[in-house]
Write a protein that holds these residues in place. Structure first.
Motif, PDB file in Angstrom:
ATOM      1  N   THR A  52       0.843  -1.198   0.000  1.00 53.34           N
ATOM      2  CA  THR A  52       0.000   0.000   0.000  1.00 53.34           C
ATOM      3  C   THR A  52       0.876   1.244   0.000  1.00 53.34           C
ATOM      4  O   THR A  52       1.722   1.414   0.880  1.00 53.34           O
ATOM      5  CB  THR A  52      -0.916   0.011   1.242  1.00 53.34           C
ATOM      6  OG1 THR A  52      -1.728  -1.168   1.234  1.00 53.34           O
ATOM      7  CG2 THR A  52      -1.821   1.242   1.232  1.00 53.34           C
ATOM      8  N   HIS A  53       0.678   2.100  -0.999  1.00 52.49           N
ATOM      9  CA  HIS A  53       1.509   3.291  -1.160  1.00 52.49           C
ATOM     10  C   HIS A  53       0.671   4.435  -1.734  1.00 52.49           C
ATOM     11  O   HIS A  53      -0.415   4.229  -2.273  1.00 52.49           O
ATOM     12  CB  HIS A  53       2.678   3.030  -2.133  1.00 52.49           C
ATOM     13  CG  HIS A  53       3.515   1.846  -1.812  1.00 52.49           C
ATOM     14  ND1 HIS A  53       4.493   1.854  -0.841  1.00 52.49           N
ATOM     15  CD2 HIS A  53       3.514   0.595  -2.347  1.00 52.49           C
ATOM     16  CE1 HIS A  53       5.072   0.662  -0.791  1.00 52.49           C
ATOM     17  NE2 HIS A  53       4.497  -0.118  -1.685  1.00 52.49           N
ATOM     18  N   ASP A  54       1.238   5.628  -1.631  1.00 52.43           N
ATOM     19  CA  ASP A  54       0.726   6.776  -2.370  1.00 52.43           C
ATOM     20  C   ASP A  54       1.379   6.714  -3.753  1.00 52.43           C
ATOM     21  O   ASP A  54       2.591   6.819  -3.884  1.00 52.43           O
ATOM     22  CB  ASP A  54       1.097   8.083  -1.656  1.00 52.43           C
ATOM     23  CG  ASP A  54       0.507   9.308  -2.335  1.00 52.43           C
ATOM     24  OD1 ASP A  54       0.428   9.325  -3.579  1.00 52.43           O
ATOM     25  OD2 ASP A  54       0.146  10.264  -1.623  1.00 52.43           O
ATOM     26  N   THR A  71       1.174   8.757  -6.335  1.00 55.95           N
ATOM     27  CA  THR A  71       1.152  10.018  -7.079  1.00 55.95           C
ATOM     28  C   THR A  71       2.207  10.044  -8.174  1.00 55.95           C
ATOM     29  O   THR A  71       1.970  10.576  -9.265  1.00 55.95           O
ATOM     30  CB  THR A  71       1.353  11.205  -6.113  1.00 55.95           C
ATOM     31  OG1 THR A  71       0.262  11.254  -5.191  1.00 55.95           O
ATOM     32  CG2 THR A  71       1.433  12.519  -6.865  1.00 55.95           C
ATOM     33  N   LYS A 109      -8.602  12.220  -8.547  1.00 54.31           N
ATOM     34  CA  LYS A 109      -8.888  11.453  -7.345  1.00 54.31           C
ATOM     35  C   LYS A 109      -8.411  12.200  -6.103  1.00 54.31           C
ATOM     36  O   LYS A 109      -7.332  12.797  -6.096  1.00 54.31           O
ATOM     37  CB  LYS A 109      -8.220  10.078  -7.406  1.00 54.31           C
ATOM     38  CG  LYS A 109      -8.689   9.210  -8.564  1.00 54.31           C
ATOM     39  CD  LYS A 109     -10.158   8.834  -8.416  1.00 54.31           C
ATOM     40  CE  LYS A 109     -10.595   7.868  -9.506  1.00 54.31           C
ATOM     41  NZ  LYS A 109     -12.022   7.526  -9.397  1.00 54.31           N
ATOM     42  N   SER A 116      -7.578  10.838  -3.294  1.00 56.66           N
ATOM     43  CA  SER A 116      -6.484  10.074  -2.685  1.00 56.66           C
ATOM     44  C   SER A 116      -5.804   9.230  -3.755  1.00 56.66           C
ATOM     45  O   SER A 116      -6.477   8.617  -4.598  1.00 56.66           O
ATOM     46  CB  SER A 116      -7.011   9.154  -1.575  1.00 56.66           C
ATOM     47  OG  SER A 116      -5.988   8.280  -1.115  1.00 56.66           O
ATOM     48  N   HIS A 117      -4.482   9.209  -3.712  1.00 58.11           N
ATOM     49  CA  HIS A 117      -3.705   8.385  -4.645  1.00 58.11           C
ATOM     50  C   HIS A 117      -3.149   7.143  -3.958  1.00 58.11           C
ATOM     51  O   HIS A 117      -2.250   6.495  -4.497  1.00 58.11           O
ATOM     52  CB  HIS A 117      -2.570   9.212  -5.256  1.00 58.11           C
ATOM     53  CG  HIS A 117      -3.044  10.220  -6.250  1.00 58.11           C
ATOM     54  ND1 HIS A 117      -2.230  11.191  -6.780  1.00 58.11           N
ATOM     55  CD2 HIS A 117      -4.265  10.407  -6.826  1.00 58.11           C
ATOM     56  CE1 HIS A 117      -2.912  11.931  -7.627  1.00 58.11           C
ATOM     57  NE2 HIS A 117      -4.159  11.470  -7.672  1.00 58.11           N
ATOM     58  N   VAL A 118      -3.679   6.816  -2.804  1.00 60.60           N
ATOM     59  CA  VAL A 118      -3.241   5.616  -2.081  1.00 60.60           C
ATOM     60  C   VAL A 118      -3.958   4.403  -2.679  1.00 60.60           C
ATOM     61  O   VAL A 118      -5.181   4.374  -2.773  1.00 60.60           O
ATOM     62  CB  VAL A 118      -3.537   5.721  -0.571  1.00 60.60           C
ATOM     63  CG1 VAL A 118      -3.191   4.404   0.128  1.00 60.60           C
ATOM     64  CG2 VAL A 118      -2.740   6.868   0.037  1.00 60.60           C
ATOM     65  N   ARG A 119      -3.175   3.424  -3.088  1.00 59.80           N
ATOM     66  CA  ARG A 119      -3.699   2.181  -3.631  1.00 59.80           C
ATOM     67  C   ARG A 119      -2.860   1.016  -3.104  1.00 59.80           C
ATOM     68  O   ARG A 119      -1.732   1.207  -2.652  1.00 59.80           O
ATOM     69  CB  ARG A 119      -3.661   2.183  -5.170  1.00 59.80           C
ATOM     70  CG  ARG A 119      -4.521   3.273  -5.829  1.00 59.80           C
ATOM     71  CD  ARG A 119      -5.995   3.013  -5.643  1.00 59.80           C
ATOM     72  NE  ARG A 119      -6.826   3.968  -6.354  1.00 59.80           N
ATOM     73  CZ  ARG A 119      -7.203   5.153  -5.906  1.00 59.80           C
ATOM     74  NH1 ARG A 119      -6.789   5.562  -4.702  1.00 59.80           N
ATOM     75  NH2 ARG A 119      -7.994   5.936  -6.620  1.00 59.80           N
ATOM     76  N   THR A 120      -3.416  -0.185  -3.183  1.00 57.81           N
ATOM     77  CA  THR A 120      -2.706  -1.381  -2.747  1.00 57.81           C
ATOM     78  C   THR A 120      -2.461  -2.297  -3.934  1.00 57.81           C
ATOM     79  O   THR A 120      -3.404  -2.630  -4.663  1.00 57.81           O
ATOM     80  CB  THR A 120      -3.504  -2.140  -1.674  1.00 57.81           C
ATOM     81  OG1 THR A 120      -3.701  -1.297  -0.543  1.00 57.81           O
ATOM     82  CG2 THR A 120      -2.757  -3.399  -1.236  1.00 57.81           C
ATOM     83  N   CYS A 145       6.430  10.902  -4.587  1.00 57.17           N
ATOM     84  CA  CYS A 145       5.071  11.429  -4.832  1.00 57.17           C
ATOM     85  C   CYS A 145       5.100  12.599  -5.808  1.00 57.17           C
ATOM     86  O   CYS A 145       4.483  13.648  -5.604  1.00 57.17           O
ATOM     87  CB  CYS A 145       4.405  11.840  -3.515  1.00 57.17           C
ATOM     88  SG  CYS A 145       4.065  10.456  -2.420  1.00 57.17           S
TER      89      CYS A 145
END
Length: 260
Positions: free
Chosen positions: A150-152, A154, A163, A165-169, A233
């Motif tokens: 799980t990270h940002d 960007t 979006k 939030s740019h946090v995705r897993t 980022c």
């Protein structure tokens, strides 16, 4: 009323992406037109996600609510008779009215394909990025490991991303190399398929990851630099956006009771 869940395969080369646009020629437009010609219903379908112009799909799920009583086993053939040859509906089944293709998606997998052979394959050219210059595939595989978790993201998102939030897993990521078309005594490296599975993806995210990994393969970045690019980022820190032709939505997974 029935909520129907379908899957569609498409070659995105000649389309402006999946989602309807004001002046676009999209996969969604063609599907909705086919449904209208079949049932007379003007409706909006819900897809598991959008794909950009030129991007393909092997199993894009979409659903819609219909009052039509056409038997399930007739839907695919009936729609395909009304669709262009590069769009093919392959599955149709009924799901609960509460089912939503986009909100219900738990895992999505994209595949990016690079032909690293000296000469392009004329039969696969619309589905591959041709890269005839030698790549350090081992370094690319090492760089790919850094995006897991799980990270940002960007650094790997389009500057046009809206979006919040740019946090995705990213759950899984690996490369498979098909050398069946390699010529003996040549510089051919085979066809490289990269599979990336995540909770969701940002605009151009997979293509920017692949553009960065290609730079790693070319020696412009070291494999370990991918971690720093991610942490920055900053879109400017990453590599270019790889061509759309090599990207395909590979699969979408749902809960067991509505596994698409």
């Amino acid at each position: 009323m029935r909520n129907l869940l379908m899957k569609v395969n498409y070659d995105g080369t000649n389309y402006d992406g999946f989602q309807t646009q004001p002046k676009g020629n999209t996969i969604q437009d063609r599907l909705e037109q086919a449904i209208f010609h079949l049932t007379g219903e003007e409706l909006k379908i819900i897809a598991s996600g959008r794909t950009d112009a030129g991007v393909h799909a092997y199993g894009q799920p979409f659903n819609f609510v219909t009052s039509s009583q056409i038997p399930l086993e007739r839907w695919c053939l009936a729609l395909n008779a009304r669709l262009p040859q590069d769009i093919v509906v392959t599955e149709a089944r009924e799901v609960p009215l509460s089912f939503h293709s986009r909100r219900g998606a738990k895992r999505k997998t994209y595949r990016y394909t690079i032909s690293a052979n000296r000469f392009p394959d004329p039969f696969q050219r619309r589905w591959q990025l041709h890269h005839p210059v030698k790549l350090d595939i081992s370094a690319m595989q090492q760089g790919l490991i850094h995006i897991l978790g799980t990270h940002d993201f960007t650094s790997f998102a389009s500057r046009k991303s809206t979006k919040t939030s740019h946090v995705r897993t990213i759950f899984e990521a690996h490369m498979e190399i098909d050398r069946t078309m390699c010529r003996s005594d040549s510089t051919d490296q085979g066809v490289i398929h990269t599979y990336i599975t995540g909770s969701g993806f940002l605009q151009h995210m997979v293509r920017i990851i692949m553009g960065t990994l290609i730079n790693v393969g070319e020696g412009k970045f070291q494999a370990d630099e991918v971690a720093g690019i991610l942490a920055a980022c900053d879109r400017a820190a990453a590599g270019p956006t790889a061509m759309a032709s090599g990207l395909a939505l590979w699969s979408v997974e749902y809960d067991d009771q509505t596994n698409g």
